[in-house]
Motif scaffolding. Structure first.
Motif, mmCIF file in Angstrom:
data_model
loop_
_atom_site.group_PDB
_atom_site.id
_atom_site.type_symbol
_atom_site.label_atom_id
_atom_site.label_comp_id
_atom_site.label_asym_id
_atom_site.label_seq_id
_atom_site.Cartn_x
_atom_site.Cartn_y
_atom_site.Cartn_z
ATOM 1 N N THR A 8 114.889 -58.015 108.471
ATOM 2 C CA THR A 8 115.319 -59.105 107.602
ATOM 3 C C THR A 8 115.832 -60.277 108.427
ATOM 4 N N VAL A 9 116.627 -59.986 109.445
ATOM 5 C CA VAL A 9 117.158 -61.038 110.307
ATOM 6 C C VAL A 9 116.028 -61.725 111.060
ATOM 7 N N MET A 10 115.083 -60.951 111.592
ATOM 8 C CA MET A 10 113.952 -61.540 112.315
ATOM 9 C C MET A 10 113.129 -62.434 111.401
ATOM 10 N N ALA A 11 112.890 -61.981 110.162
ATOM 11 C CA ALA A 11 112.119 -62.789 109.207
ATOM 12 C C ALA A 11 112.854 -64.090 108.896
ATOM 13 N N ALA A 12 114.161 -64.006 108.730
ATOM 14 C CA ALA A 12 114.950 -65.213 108.451
ATOM 15 C C ALA A 12 114.916 -66.171 109.629
ATOM 16 N N GLU A 13 115.014 -65.646 110.841
ATOM 17 C CA GLU A 13 114.960 -66.497 112.036
ATOM 18 C C GLU A 13 113.594 -67.160 112.174
ATOM 19 N N GLN A 14 112.525 -66.413 111.870
ATOM 20 C CA GLN A 14 111.183 -66.987 111.933
ATOM 21 C C GLN A 14 111.015 -68.085 110.891
ATOM 22 N N LYS A 15 111.573 -67.868 109.712
ATOM 23 C CA LYS A 15 111.477 -68.884 108.658
ATOM 24 C C LYS A 15 112.224 -70.144 109.070
ATOM 25 N N ILE A 16 113.405 -69.980 109.646
ATOM 26 C CA ILE A 16 114.184 -71.132 110.106
ATOM 27 C C ILE A 16 113.414 -71.902 111.176
ATOM 28 N N ALA A 17 112.782 -71.179 112.105
ATOM 29 C CA ALA A 17 111.997 -71.831 113.160
ATOM 30 C C ALA A 17 110.801 -72.572 112.567
ATOM 31 N N LEU A 18 110.132 -71.947 111.595
ATOM 32 C CA LEU A 18 108.985 -72.583 110.946
ATOM 33 C C LEU A 18 109.412 -73.873 110.246
ATOM 34 N N LEU A 19 110.518 -73.804 109.523
ATOM 35 C CA LEU A 19 111.007 -74.992 108.820
ATOM 36 C C LEU A 19 111.433 -76.090 109.794
ATOM 37 N N ALA A 20 112.025 -75.719 110.918
ATOM 38 C CA ALA A 20 112.405 -76.708 111.931
ATOM 39 C C ALA A 20 111.164 -77.372 112.519
ATOM 40 N N ASP A 21 110.120 -76.587 112.787
ATOM 41 C CA ASP A 21 108.867 -77.148 113.293
ATOM 42 C C ASP A 21 108.243 -78.096 112.271
ATOM 43 N N ALA A 22 108.279 -77.689 110.998
ATOM 44 C CA ALA A 22 107.707 -78.523 109.940
ATOM 45 C C ALA A 22 108.479 -79.840 109.823
ATOM 46 N N GLU A 23 109.783 -79.771 109.903
ATOM 47 C CA GLU A 23 110.609 -80.980 109.819
ATOM 48 C C GLU A 23 110.323 -81.916 110.996
ATOM 49 N N ALA A 24 110.187 -81.346 112.192
ATOM 50 C CA ALA A 24 109.883 -82.157 113.378
ATOM 51 C C ALA A 24 108.502 -82.806 113.239
ATOM 52 N N ALA A 25 107.533 -82.051 112.719
ATOM 53 C CA ALA A 25 106.188 -82.595 112.532
ATOM 54 C C ALA A 25 106.209 -83.727 111.501
ATOM 55 N N TYR A 26 106.981 -83.545 110.442
ATOM 56 C CA TYR A 26 107.087 -84.570 109.412
ATOM 57 C C TYR A 26 107.719 -85.848 109.972
ATOM 58 N N GLU A 27 108.780 -85.683 110.736
ATOM 59 C CA GLU A 27 109.431 -86.840 111.353
ATOM 60 C C GLU A 27 108.469 -87.571 112.292
ATOM 61 N N HIS A 28 107.714 -86.812 113.072
ATOM 62 C CA HIS A 28 106.745 -87.421 113.987
ATOM 63 C C HIS A 28 105.681 -88.178 113.196
#
Length: 64
Positions: A8-28
């Protein structure tokens, strides 16, 4: 039970990383004014899934 909590913790960490990547891509995308046509991306992904080589989509300006 510990393994379940770890998963559960690993899945949550992966989701947070995915969302951070998506936010960075959107900003770019917003700063550069460039993005990818969805149809080009879909065509590329479908070809790759079929095992075919495909030219990567090129970003296009969507804003002046």
């Amino acid at each position: 039970m510990l393994k379940s909590a770890q998963k559960t913790v690993m899945a949550a960490e992966q989701k947070i990383a995915l969302l951070a990547d998506a936010e960075a891509a959107y900003e770019h995308m917003c700063q550069s004014g460039e993005g990818y046509e969805a149809s080009d991306v879909h065509r590329y992904i479908h070809a790759r899934v079929r095992g075919e080589s495909a030219e990567r989509p090129q970003p296009k300006r969507w804003r002046e």
